[in-house]
Design a protein around this motif. Structure first.
Motif, PDB file in Angstrom:
ATOM      1  N   GLU A  50     -26.043   2.534  -3.685  1.00 36.18           N
ATOM      2  CA  GLU A  50     -25.091   2.553  -2.576  1.00 36.18           C
ATOM      3  C   GLU A  50     -23.886   1.657  -2.868  1.00 36.18           C
ATOM      4  OE1 GLU A  50     -24.826   1.774   2.274  1.00 36.18           O
ATOM      5  OE2 GLU A  50     -26.581   1.087   1.141  1.00 36.18           O
ATOM      6  N   VAL A  51     -22.727   2.141  -2.461  1.00 34.98           N
ATOM      7  CA  VAL A  51     -21.509   1.334  -2.425  1.00 34.98           C
ATOM      8  C   VAL A  51     -21.024   1.354  -0.972  1.00 34.98           C
ATOM      9  CG1 VAL A  51     -19.124   1.083  -3.197  1.00 34.98           C
ATOM     10  CG2 VAL A  51     -20.870   1.887  -4.800  1.00 34.98           C
ATOM     11  N   ALA A  52     -20.860   0.161  -0.393  1.00 37.74           N
ATOM     12  CA  ALA A  52     -20.489   0.070   1.019  1.00 37.74           C
ATOM     13  C   ALA A  52     -19.242  -0.790   1.186  1.00 37.74           C
ATOM     14  CB  ALA A  52     -21.640  -0.513   1.833  1.00 37.74           C
ATOM     15  N   LEU A  53     -18.297  -0.300   1.990  1.00 37.45           N
ATOM     16  CA  LEU A  53     -17.086  -1.038   2.336  1.00 37.45           C
ATOM     17  C   LEU A  53     -17.120  -1.326   3.833  1.00 37.45           C
ATOM     18  CD1 LEU A  53     -14.377   1.081   0.459  1.00 37.45           C
ATOM     19  CD2 LEU A  53     -15.822  -0.716  -0.466  1.00 37.45           C
ATOM     20  N   GLU A  54     -16.945  -2.575   4.188  1.00 39.77           N
ATOM     21  CA  GLU A  54     -16.978  -2.961   5.593  1.00 39.77           C
ATOM     22  C   GLU A  54     -15.607  -3.428   6.050  1.00 39.77           C
ATOM     23  OE1 GLU A  54     -19.112  -6.323   8.413  1.00 39.77           O
ATOM     24  OE2 GLU A  54     -20.157  -5.649   6.612  1.00 39.77           O
ATOM     25  N   ASN A  55     -15.111  -2.796   7.114  1.00 43.97           N
ATOM     26  CA  ASN A  55     -13.819  -3.128   7.727  1.00 43.97           C
ATOM     27  C   ASN A  55     -12.657  -3.112   6.729  1.00 43.97           C
ATOM     28  OD1 ASN A  55     -15.228  -3.514  10.094  1.00 43.97           O
ATOM     29  ND2 ASN A  55     -15.328  -5.738   9.878  1.00 43.97           N
ATOM     30  N   PRO A  56     -12.504  -2.029   5.960  1.00 44.58           N
ATOM     31  CA  PRO A  56     -11.349  -1.979   5.050  1.00 44.58           C
ATOM     32  C   PRO A  56     -10.074  -1.598   5.784  1.00 44.58           C
ATOM     33  CG  PRO A  56     -12.604   0.034   4.851  1.00 44.58           C
ATOM     34  CD  PRO A  56     -13.346  -0.826   5.851  1.00 44.58           C
ATOM     35  N   THR A  57      -8.956  -2.183   5.374  1.00 43.79           N
ATOM     36  CA  THR A  57      -7.638  -1.799   5.870  1.00 43.79           C
ATOM     37  C   THR A  57      -6.740  -1.555   4.665  1.00 43.79           C
ATOM     38  OG1 THR A  57      -7.882  -3.117   7.881  1.00 43.79           O
ATOM     39  CG2 THR A  57      -5.659  -2.463   7.268  1.00 43.79           C
ATOM     40  N   VAL A  58      -6.164  -0.362   4.608  1.00 40.94           N
ATOM     41  CA  VAL A  58      -5.313   0.011   3.480  1.00 40.94           C
ATOM     42  C   VAL A  58      -3.862   0.096   3.955  1.00 40.94           C
ATOM     43  CG1 VAL A  58      -4.802   1.780   1.754  1.00 40.94           C
ATOM     44  CG2 VAL A  58      -7.175   1.320   2.393  1.00 40.94           C
ATOM     45  N   TYR A  59      -2.978  -0.546   3.207  1.00 37.53           N
ATOM     46  CA  TYR A  59      -1.537  -0.439   3.437  1.00 37.53           C
ATOM     47  C   TYR A  59      -0.941   0.189   2.185  1.00 37.53           C
ATOM     48  CZ  TYR A  59      -2.458  -3.923   7.056  1.00 37.53           C
ATOM     49  OH  TYR A  59      -2.960  -4.600   8.136  1.00 37.53           O
ATOM     50  N   TYR A  60      -0.294   1.324   2.360  1.00 38.06           N
ATOM     51  CA  TYR A  60       0.319   2.000   1.218  1.00 38.06           C
ATOM     52  C   TYR A  60       1.796   2.211   1.501  1.00 38.06           C
ATOM     53  CZ  TYR A  60       1.561   5.655  -2.098  1.00 38.06           C
ATOM     54  OH  TYR A  60       2.190   6.386  -3.078  1.00 38.06           O
ATOM     55  N   ASN A  61       2.631   1.781   0.570  1.00 37.66           N
ATOM     56  CA  ASN A  61       4.079   1.939   0.696  1.00 37.66           C
ATOM     57  C   ASN A  61       4.539   3.075  -0.216  1.00 37.66           C
ATOM     58  OD1 ASN A  61       4.592  -0.269   2.522  1.00 37.66           O
ATOM     59  ND2 ASN A  61       4.167  -1.642   0.823  1.00 37.66           N
ATOM     60  N   HIS A  62       4.941   4.173   0.401  1.00 35.60           N
ATOM     61  CA  HIS A  62       5.359   5.347  -0.360  1.00 35.60           C
ATOM     62  C   HIS A  62       6.835   5.235  -0.718  1.00 35.60           C
ATOM     63  CE1 HIS A  62       5.864   9.457  -1.649  1.00 35.60           C
ATOM     64  NE2 HIS A  62       6.799   9.655  -0.746  1.00 35.60           N
ATOM     65  N   ASN A  63       7.111   5.389  -2.012  1.00 31.70           N
ATOM     66  CA  ASN A  63       8.493   5.387  -2.486  1.00 31.70           C
ATOM     67  C   ASN A  63       8.900   6.819  -2.786  1.00 31.70           C
ATOM     68  OD1 ASN A  63      10.967   5.054  -3.712  1.00 31.70           O
ATOM     69  ND2 ASN A  63      10.334   3.324  -4.983  1.00 31.70           N
ATOM     70  N   PRO A  64       9.724   7.444  -1.940  1.00 30.14           N
ATOM     71  CA  PRO A  64      10.074   8.864  -2.136  1.00 30.14           C
ATOM     72  C   PRO A  64      10.868   9.125  -3.406  1.00 30.14           C
ATOM     73  CG  PRO A  64      11.390   7.892  -0.361  1.00 30.14           C
ATOM     74  CD  PRO A  64      10.359   6.876  -0.731  1.00 30.14           C
ATOM     75  N   LYS A  65      11.442   8.084  -4.008  1.00 31.94           N
ATOM     76  CA  LYS A  65      12.240   8.269  -5.221  1.00 31.94           C
ATOM     77  C   LYS A  65      11.376   8.337  -6.478  1.00 31.94           C
ATOM     78  CE  LYS A  65      16.472   6.075  -3.515  1.00 31.94           C
ATOM     79  NZ  LYS A  65      17.454   4.992  -3.715  1.00 31.94           N
ATOM     80  N   VAL A  66      10.121   7.898  -6.367  1.00 36.61           N
ATOM     81  CA  VAL A  66       9.234   7.875  -7.532  1.00 36.61           C
ATOM     82  C   VAL A  66       8.586   9.239  -7.702  1.00 36.61           C
ATOM     83  CG1 VAL A  66       7.182   6.829  -8.553  1.00 36.61           C
ATOM     84  CG2 VAL A  66       8.804   5.415  -7.278  1.00 36.61           C
ATOM     85  N   GLN A  67       8.659   9.802  -8.912  1.00 33.35           N
ATOM     86  CA  GLN A  67       8.056  11.091  -9.188  1.00 33.35           C
ATOM     87  C   GLN A  67       6.530  10.979  -9.181  1.00 33.35           C
ATOM     88  OE1 GLN A  67       9.826  13.947  -9.597  1.00 33.35           O
ATOM     89  NE2 GLN A  67      11.647  12.735  -9.128  1.00 33.35           N
ATOM     90  N   LYS A  68       5.853  12.095  -8.835  1.00 36.40           N
ATOM     91  CA  LYS A  68       4.400  12.079  -8.787  1.00 36.40           C
ATOM     92  C   LYS A  68       3.785  11.695 -10.129  1.00 36.40           C
ATOM     93  CE  LYS A  68       3.784  15.456  -5.076  1.00 36.40           C
ATOM     94  NZ  LYS A  68       3.203  16.768  -4.722  1.00 36.40           N
ATOM     95  N   SER A  69       4.427  12.100 -11.206  1.00 36.16           N
ATOM     96  CA  SER A  69       3.880  11.815 -12.534  1.00 36.16           C
ATOM     97  C   SER A  69       3.784  10.325 -12.806  1.00 36.16           C
ATOM     98  CB  SER A  69       4.740  12.478 -13.610  1.00 36.16           C
ATOM     99  OG  SER A  69       6.089  12.027 -13.523  1.00 36.16           O
ATOM    100  N   ALA A  70       4.603   9.538 -12.112  1.00 36.06           N
ATOM    101  CA  ALA A  70       4.592   8.096 -12.328  1.00 36.06           C
ATOM    102  C   ALA A  70       3.327   7.439 -11.795  1.00 36.06           C
ATOM    103  CB  ALA A  70       5.809   7.453 -11.670  1.00 36.06           C
ATOM    104  N   TYR A  71       2.600   8.133 -10.925  1.00 36.09           N
ATOM    105  CA  TYR A  71       1.381   7.576 -10.349  1.00 36.09           C
ATOM    106  C   TYR A  71       0.154   7.845 -11.208  1.00 36.09           C
ATOM    107  CZ  TYR A  71       4.042   6.801  -6.092  1.00 36.09           C
ATOM    108  OH  TYR A  71       4.975   6.381  -5.182  1.00 36.09           O
TER     109      TYR A  71
END
Length: 519
Positions: free
Chosen positions: A108-129
Motif C-alpha cells: 500500500e501507498v497512502a497519502l494523507e491530506n495532500p494539497t497540490v498547487y500547479y502553476n500552468h504556463n501557457p507559453k510552455v510547449q507540452k513537449s517541455a514537460y
C-alpha cells in the motif's frame, strides 16, 4: 545444562544479537541513504522538505511526515508545482521479490491530506514537460493499493495568477497497479483496476468568460456520476456585451446530474484518445442562453453537427444520450431600446443515438425530441444525419400541435417589430438539406391569421403597412380544397456564419411564408 548446551546457547544468542544489530545498521543505512539522496542527488528542478522520515526494515515500511515537494522551472526558476502532504506511508515493501524477481512489490501507498498547487504556463510547449531522462526503468513495480484521503487540487495560470481548476476534498484509490517494460511504453504507463474517485466540489475555468462547476460526485470503475453541474458566464449580460469584441452567448445552465454507464477510454495507436459509453443520462437541464445581437457579428464558419463530430481530435462512441425533464430558454436582443425576444422549450425530452465519429455508414446519428414549445404547443421532432457524409446531408422532421401565434410575439415583437394573431392548428415540416442549401416541405392548418406591423416604438400598429402585408396573407387555410395548405420551398441557402438552429429557422420561415401568401 552442560557446557556444550551453554556454548550453543551463547552462540545462538550472539547470532541473534548480531542479526538484530545488522538489521538496525541496515535500517540506519537505508534511512541515511534516502536522506542523502533527497538532500544531494535530486535534480536541480526538484526540492523536498519534511519534518520526519522513518524506515522500519522489519515491516518494510516508510513514513514521511509534513512532506513538501517543489518542481521548479528550468529557465524561469518559477515554482511550477508544489505538493504539501501531512503524511506519506509506504507499507510492506517485499524484499524477497526484489532480490529474486527484480520486482518492487508494495502492499500500500497512502497519502494523507495532500494539497497540490500547479502553476500552468501557457507559453510552455507540452513537449517541455516530458521527462529529462531517456533511460528506461528496468524493474517491475507492483502496488496492491494506492489511497489518497482528503486531497485538494489547485491549478493557476502563471501569467495571470488566476484560478483555473480547484478540486475540494478528494478521495482517490487504485488497486493492482503495475509498471513494467510493457506498460511504460503506453500513453498511460501503468496498468490498474479498482478505480474509485470522490470529491465534494470541482471548479474549472472553461474560457475567459465561462466557468464550469460540479458538486459532490463519484467515479467508480466504469460508472461516472456527476451532480449539480453548472456552466455559467462569470459576467453579467450587460458587462459581457461591453467587453467582448464580437457576439457570443451568455450562459446560465444547470444540470441536476450527468450519469455515464460503462464508461471506457483508451488510446488508438497509443496516441489518439478513444472514449466510449453505451449510455449517457442528463437530467433536469435548466438552460438560459442569451445573445446580444448589437455586438459585432461573429463571422466565423459554424459547422453542422455532422462536421463537428467528424472533425473531433479523438474517437467518440456513445450509443445513446438521454436528456430528460429539461427547460431551455433562448433570448436575442436586436434593438437597443427593447427587451430581448425569447423562445422557450419546456418539458424537453430527447433520445440521441450514435453520438460518434467511429460508426460506418449506413449507421446514422438520430435525435428524437419531444417538448412543449412556447409554454403550450406540443412539438415532436426527428433529426438524422450521417457523420461520414462530407456534404453534411441531414433530414429534419417536426410536428407541432395547436400553436397560438400570439405566443411567438415574445420573440417577434421586440426583434422584428411584428405581431402575429391567429392559430396554427397543426403543422408538419420536413427539411432535407446539406451544408449549402435545403428544401422544406411544409404543411399547415390555420385560422384567423393576421400580421400586425408595428410602428417604430414597437407598440402602436402601423395600419397602412399591416393592411399592405395582409393583402398577400391568407387568413384561413380552409379556403382551399384541403383543410391543410401544403407547399414546397426549394433552394433555401444556408448562411454559414450562423448557427445550425438559424438554418432550421430560415427554412421554417420560408415554408410558413409560402404557405400563407397567395401565389
Amino acid at each position: 545444562m552442560g557446557n556444550t548446551g551453554k556454548k550453543w546457547l551463547k552462540i545462538g544468542l550472539g547470532i541473534l544479537i548480531g542479526v538484530f544489530i545488522m538489521l538496525f545498521i541496515a535500517q540506519w543505512y537505508i534511512k541515511n541513504k534516502l536522506t542523502s539522496y533527497i538532500e544531494n542527488d535530486l535534480p536541480k528542478t526538484m526540492k523536498v522538505s519534511y519534518s520526519d522520515l522513518s524506515v522500519n526494515i522489519f515491516s518494510g515500511s516508510l513514513e514521511v511526515n509534513e512532506l513538501q515537494f517543489f518542481r521548479i522551472g528550468q529557465t524561469t526558476n518559477d515554482t511550477l508545482m508544489q505538493l504539501k502532504l501531512h503524511q506519506l506511508l509506504v507499507k510492506n515493501v517485499g524484499y524477497w521479490s526484489y532480490l529474486v524477481k527484480n520486482t518492487i512489490h508494495v502492499s500500500e501507498v497512502a497519502l494523507e491530506n495532500p494539497t497540490v498547487y500547479y502553476n500552468h504556463n501557457p507559453k510552455v510547449q507540452k513537449s517541455a514537460y516530458k521527462s529529462e531522462s531517456n533511460n528506461s526503468f528496468e524493474k517491475t513495480v507492483i502496488v496492491d493499493g494506492f489511497n489518497m484521503e482528503n486531497g485538494h487540487i489547485n491549478m493557476y495560470n502563471l501569467e495571470t495568477d488566476s484560478l483555473m481548476l480547484h478540486v475540494k476534498n478528494t478521495h482517490f484509490s487504485l488497486k493492482n497497479i503495475r509498471f513494467d517494460a510493457k506498460t511504460q511504453k503506453q500513453k498511460i504507463p501503468i496498468a490498474y483496476n479498482g478505480l474509485h474517485l470522490m470529491f465534494d466540489s470541482l471548479f474549472f475555468r472553461m474560457s475567459d468568460y465561462d466557468d464550469l462547476r460540479i458538486g459532490k460526485s463519484e467515479i467508480e470503475n466504469k460508472q461516472i456520476s456527476l451532480q449539480d453541474v453548472t456552466i455559467k458566464t462569470k459576467y453579467s449580460k450587460k458587462e459581457l456585451s461591453r467587453i467582448i469584441p464580437k457576439e457570443r452567448d451568455h450562459y446560465n445552465i444547470r444540470m441536476a446530474s450527468i450519469e455515464l454507464n460503462e464508461f471506457d477510454y483508451g488510446f488508438r495507436q497509443d496516441s489518439i484518445l478513444q472514449i466510449k459509453s453505451p449510455q449517457v443520462l442528463i437530467t433536469e437541464i435548466d438552460a438560459d442562453i442569451y445573445r446580444d445581437k448589437l455586438v459585432a457579428d461573429d463571422m466565423s464558419i459554424k459547422p453542422l453537427y455532422s462536421k463537428m463530430l467528424r472533425d473531433l481530435k479523438f474517437d467518440l462512441a456513445v450509443d445513446e444520450v438521454k436528456i430528460v425533464d429539461t427547460k431551455i430558454s433562448y433570448s436575442e436582443k436586436v434593438k437597443a431600446d427593447r427587451q430581448a425576444g425569447t423562445v422557450n422549450f419546456n418539458d424537453f425530452q430527447a433520445i440521441i443515438k450514435n453520438v460518434s465519429n467511429t460508426y460506418v455508414s449506413p449507421a446514422k446519428t438520430t435525435l428524437d425530441i419531444r417538448t412543449e414549445f412556447m409554454n403550450h404547443a406540443p412539438l415532436h421532432a426527428n433529426w438524422e444525419f450521417d457523420v461520414n457524409n462530407v456534404q453534411d446531408r441531414f433530414l429534419f422532421q417536426a410536428e407541432i400541435d395547436l400553436l397560438k401565434a400570439s405566443y411567438l410575439n415574445t420573440f417577434l415583437q421586440p426583434n422584428l417589430n411584428v405581431r402575429l394573431e391567429g392559430e396554427l392548428e397543426k403543422t408538419y415540416l420536413t427539411i432535407d438539406g446539406n451544408d449549402n442549401s435545403s428544401q422544406i416541405d411544409f404543411k399547415t392548418k390555420y385560422e384567423n391569421f393576421d400580421v400586425v406591423v408595428l410602428r417604430e416604438d414597437g407598440k402602436e400598429k402601423n395600419k397602412f403597412l399591416s393592411d399592405v402585408v395582409n393583402i398577400f396573407v391568407s387568413k384561413n387555410s380552409n379556403k382551399r380544397k384541403s383543410q391543410f395548405v401544403e407547399v414546397t420551398k426549394q433552394g433555401v441557402e444556408r448562411n454559414k456564419n450562423q448557427s445550425v438552429f438559424n438554418y432550421i429557422w430560415i427554412n421554417t420561415r420560408a415554408g410558413l411564408l409560402k404557405a400563407m401568401t397567395f401565389e
